[in-house]
Design a protein around this motif. Structure first.
Motif, PDB file in Angstrom:
ATOM      1  N   LEU A 152     -23.362  15.288  44.655  1.00 26.10           N
ATOM      2  CA  LEU A 152     -23.272  16.042  45.900  1.00 26.10           C
ATOM      3  C   LEU A 152     -22.034  15.598  46.685  1.00 26.10           C
ATOM      4  CD1 LEU A 152     -27.002  15.708  47.033  1.00 26.10           C
ATOM      5  CD2 LEU A 152     -25.941  17.735  46.026  1.00 26.10           C
ATOM      6  N   LEU A 153     -21.563  16.490  47.537  1.00 32.18           N
ATOM      7  CA  LEU A 153     -20.480  16.174  48.459  1.00 32.18           C
ATOM      8  C   LEU A 153     -20.980  16.417  49.872  1.00 32.18           C
ATOM      9  CD1 LEU A 153     -17.510  15.347  48.884  1.00 32.18           C
ATOM     10  CD2 LEU A 153     -16.932  17.790  48.841  1.00 32.18           C
ATOM     11  N   VAL A 167     -19.045  11.243  48.542  1.00 27.01           N
ATOM     12  CA  VAL A 167     -19.542  11.724  47.256  1.00 27.01           C
ATOM     13  C   VAL A 167     -20.792  10.935  46.904  1.00 27.01           C
ATOM     14  CG1 VAL A 167     -19.050  11.993  44.801  1.00 27.01           C
ATOM     15  CG2 VAL A 167     -17.246  12.384  46.487  1.00 27.01           C
ATOM     16  N   VAL A 168     -21.847  11.638  46.539  1.00 31.93           N
ATOM     17  CA  VAL A 168     -23.127  11.015  46.215  1.00 31.93           C
ATOM     18  C   VAL A 168     -23.475  11.347  44.768  1.00 31.93           C
ATOM     19  CG1 VAL A 168     -25.589  10.917  46.766  1.00 31.93           C
ATOM     20  CG2 VAL A 168     -23.899  11.194  48.605  1.00 31.93           C
ATOM     21  N   ARG A 169     -23.564  10.327  43.936  1.00 31.32           N
ATOM     22  CA  ARG A 169     -23.915  10.536  42.529  1.00 31.32           C
ATOM     23  C   ARG A 169     -25.327  10.049  42.217  1.00 31.32           C
ATOM     24  NH1 ARG A 169     -19.710  12.335  39.675  1.00 31.32           N
ATOM     25  NH2 ARG A 169     -17.610  12.076  40.578  1.00 31.32           N
ATOM     26  N   ASP A 170     -25.921   9.342  43.163  1.00 29.57           N
ATOM     27  CA  ASP A 170     -27.302   8.868  43.022  1.00 29.57           C
ATOM     28  C   ASP A 170     -28.026   9.222  44.313  1.00 29.57           C
ATOM     29  OD1 ASP A 170     -29.694   7.397  42.952  1.00 29.57           O
ATOM     30  OD2 ASP A 170     -28.783   5.792  41.768  1.00 29.57           O
ATOM     31  N   ALA A 177     -25.039   7.900  52.885  1.00 28.44           N
ATOM     32  CA  ALA A 177     -23.907   8.823  52.943  1.00 28.44           C
ATOM     33  C   ALA A 177     -24.036   9.774  54.122  1.00 28.44           C
ATOM     34  CB  ALA A 177     -23.800   9.608  51.635  1.00 28.44           C
ATOM     35  N   LEU A 178     -25.238  10.271  54.370  1.00 27.50           N
ATOM     36  CA  LEU A 178     -25.458  11.163  55.515  1.00 27.50           C
ATOM     37  C   LEU A 178     -25.205  10.419  56.826  1.00 27.50           C
ATOM     38  CD1 LEU A 178     -28.688  13.033  54.337  1.00 27.50           C
ATOM     39  CD2 LEU A 178     -26.414  14.028  54.589  1.00 27.50           C
TER      40      LEU A 178
END
Length: 664
Positions: A152-153, A167-170, A177-178
């Motif tokens: 996600l971005l 960038v969220v990969r997990d 991240a938020l």
């Protein structure tokens, strides 16, 4: 046509705008904060007005101060440049209320395209493809975003230029991240609304330059390839894109024109797309920048169109010239020069420019001169070097030569990194995507012996005199003893006078001695151009001696060699288990993630420092009990201890006490 225009910006873009205004016969008015008193953009304008202290919120972001400066100087229009208030509906509204012309689009377009959420919905309704995503005011953005699935971005709805993007990969990293994106969005834009989209792996970033007038004419001036970026910040841009076919180029241009027409756009704007390299026809709208872009010079180079001039003409009510729609001429590539340390995680660099020399035969947009102080208050970009040639290969070669001819002493920059990047195979072939730089390990090679020898000989020549008692080796019976010059990058032993010396690099007992000489007067704090003779081969070398460092330019590259003091440790020298968390740069504490007495684990984020629009999170290097020595809002200096971990050593974070830098 206007007779006087106020430039609501600073640095190289303000200088660039003033240049076009002067050519058009229009008086330019600059504004400046306290640290910019006497800066290049102030000297480039016909008149300048102080608008406040260093913090941008009290100067360059102060709408009332900008309007008052325009009123005082009799300006008829305001050009916002890029960054700061360039996409601000508030400034456009204030200009209208004050009877001034805002050189940019109308308030409606600014408000619509200034919100990524609203812009995305609007262009989708106009038939332009978009990326799947979710946005505020979703009642539970965390849950809604999780349904999309990683990667996600996360990005601020009101943002631009990659500020706050995560960038969220997990999915386990999504809450942090938020929180980070929301904090940055609130601080940078005053709007914490977020947009979460599917992250497109390894796309190309291509944008279309448009011009639109008040008479219903919209024109595309072709595309720019901006895929070479780090942490969503562009580094090298070019026009045209080596990826697109004529068919895809036309489809993207048509889509960009449709976006501009759908909002009644006026002025210069850029419509940005993400483009899958495997299927360029599957491009998707990303955002519209309602301003001039940093990389606009490459479009100017291949089209011959002065975009600033047409911004001014459109704002004055003129219609677009149909002759602007012309075929591109050759290829242009731009490299951004930043005050940063590429071999230290691209940390921002500060200092005073002691020597500045720019290359000939290429365009250089800059506001850097000898004596310029680069602090932490503003963006670290110093200049843009733009090369134009008949072919892409020739443009690359010309840009590399221009960077080799660029000399900046006193401030660490990314110039050598840019040259290494231009030599990368994917850059040479035009196949690089947006992931190349973030995944690329391109540490600079070890400092060459030649640079160390040049620095040591320069120091030796400065200290050497004919006065027997002042020779650096001292006076003694028998042969002169070697003089040891220690740098952080290595040690050099020098025997004899500088015009016929023997040197050994490294181990001073077993080091292989080489015959060398240096000619020319070497002065403290003044650049010295000398000839270095090493083993019978002569080469030109530029040297600057400072009390704490020696700067050397040799063979088209620059080294800032810190003088080594074994009794002084740096912020980053203690190792991954260091119980103290020191900031590697001066800045402002923007977040504290733990409290004194908390139990922390290795790798936990403890404090976040911001400087030069970059966030630097400091993490615990070991497990234990944390003691916090700062609060949000504190101004900190380089190397200052912000927190410490006490208690028995537990697991260690392999990343050490620091981690990712986020652009804000």
């Amino acid at each position: 046509m206007f007779t006087s225009v106020l430039i609501a910006n600073r640095g190289e873009i303000a200088v660039r705008i003033a240049r076009t205004l002067r050519r058009m016969g229009i008086r330019s008015v600059a504004v400046y904060s306290d640290p910019d008193d006497g800066a290049a953009h102030v000297r480039a304008a016909d008149l300048a007005v102080r608008i406040g202290p260093a913090p941008a919120a009290q100067s360059y972001l102060d709408v009332a101060a900008i309007i008052e400066a325009a009123r005082r100087t009799g300006a008829e229009a305001v050009h916002p440049g890029y960054g700061f208030l360039s996409e601000s509906p508030e400034l456009a509204r204030a200009c209208a209320d004050a009877g001034l012309v805002f050189i940019g689009p109308g308030q409606a377009a600014l408000e619509l395209m200034g919100s990524k959420i609203r812009a995305k919905a609007h262009v989708a309704a106009a038939g332009v493809p978009v990326i799947e995503g979710v946005s505020e005011p979703d009642e539970d953005l965390l849950t809604a975003a999780a349904h999309l699935g990683p990667p996600l971005l996360v990005k601020p709805s009101a943002g631009g230029g990659g500020k706050g993007m995560q960038v969220v990969r997990d999915l386990a990293d999504l809450p942090e991240a938020l929180a980070t994106a929301r904090r940055i969005a609130r601080a940078a834009f005053g709007d914490e609304a977020l947009l979460v989209e599917r992250f497109v792996d390894a796309p190309r970033h291509i944008e279309i330059q448009v011009l639109a007038d008040a008479h219903g004419h919209v024109l595309s001036l072709g595309e720019r390839e901006c895929s070479l970026q780090r942490r969503h910040q562009k580094v090298i841009e070019e026009a045209p894109s080596p990826l697109l076919t004529e068919t895809t180029r036309q489809r993207m241009s048509d889509a960009a024109v449709a976006v501009a027409e759908s909002v009644g756009y006026e002025g210069a704007g850029t419509v940005e797309f993400l483009v899958p390299a495997a299927d360029p026809d599957a491009f998707a709208f990303m955002e519209m920048n309602t301003r001039l872009q940093v990389e606009h010079p490459v479009t100017e180079a291949v089209t011959g169109v002065d975009l600033v001039e047409w911004q001014v003409r459109i704002a004055a009510g003129e219609a677009l010239d149909p002759g602007l729609d012309r075929a591109v001429d050759g290829h242009a590539i731009e490299a951004r020069i930043y005050a940063e340390r590429p071999d230290s995680g691209f940390l921002p660099a500060t200092g005073t420019a002691a020597v500045v020399r720019w290359p000939d035969e290429v365009r250089v947009d800059h506001a850097l001169a000898k004596g310029t102080v680069v602090g932490t208050e503003y963006d670290p970009m110093l200049a843009k070097v733009i090369a134009h040639a008949d072919t892409r290969a020739d443009a690359l070669a010309r840009l590399d030569r221009a960077l080799a001819d660029t000399v900046i002493f006193g401030i660490e920059t990314n110039v050598d990194y840019l040259r290494r990047l231009l030599a990368h195979p994917e850059v040479r072939t035009g196949t690089a995507d947006t992931t190349l730089l973030d995944g690329l390990t391109m540490s600079r090679e070890h400092t060459p012996n030649e640079a160390l020898i040049a620095a040591a000989l320069a120091r030796h020549a400065h200290a050497w005199t004919d006065e027997l008692w002042r020779r650096p080796s001292g006076w003694r019976l028998g042969a002169d003893q070697p003089v040891i010059y220690a740098f952080a990058a290595g040690t050099v032993a020098v025997s004899g006078p500088p015009e016929r010396a023997l040197v050994a690099v490294g181990d001073t007992t077993d080091g292989q001695q080489r015959r060398c000489a240096i000619s020319g007067t070497v002065l403290l704090r003044a650049v010295s151009s000398c000839a270095l003779v090493l083993d019978g081969m002569s080469a030109g070398v530029d040297v600057l001696l400072e009390p704490a460092a020696t700067w050397v330019r040799w063979d088209g590259r620059t080294w800032g060699l810190d003088h080594h003091d074994p009794d002084t440790s740096t912020a980053m020298s203690a190792g991954v288990s260091d119980p103290q968390l020191r900031t590697p740069m001066p800045g402002t504490v923007v977040a504290v993630h733990a409290a004194t007495g908390d139990r922390v684990e290795a790798g936990d984020r403890i404090v976040t420092v911001e400087a030069m629009k970059m966030e630097y999170p400091l993490r615990a290097g070991r497990a234990g009990t944390i003691t916090i020595d700062v609060v949000v809002g504190d101004q900190v200096t380089s190397g200052q201890v912000l927190a410490a971990v006490t208690g028995p050593e537990g697991s260690q974070d392999p990343r050490g006490p620091s981690a990712t830098i986020h652009k804000i």
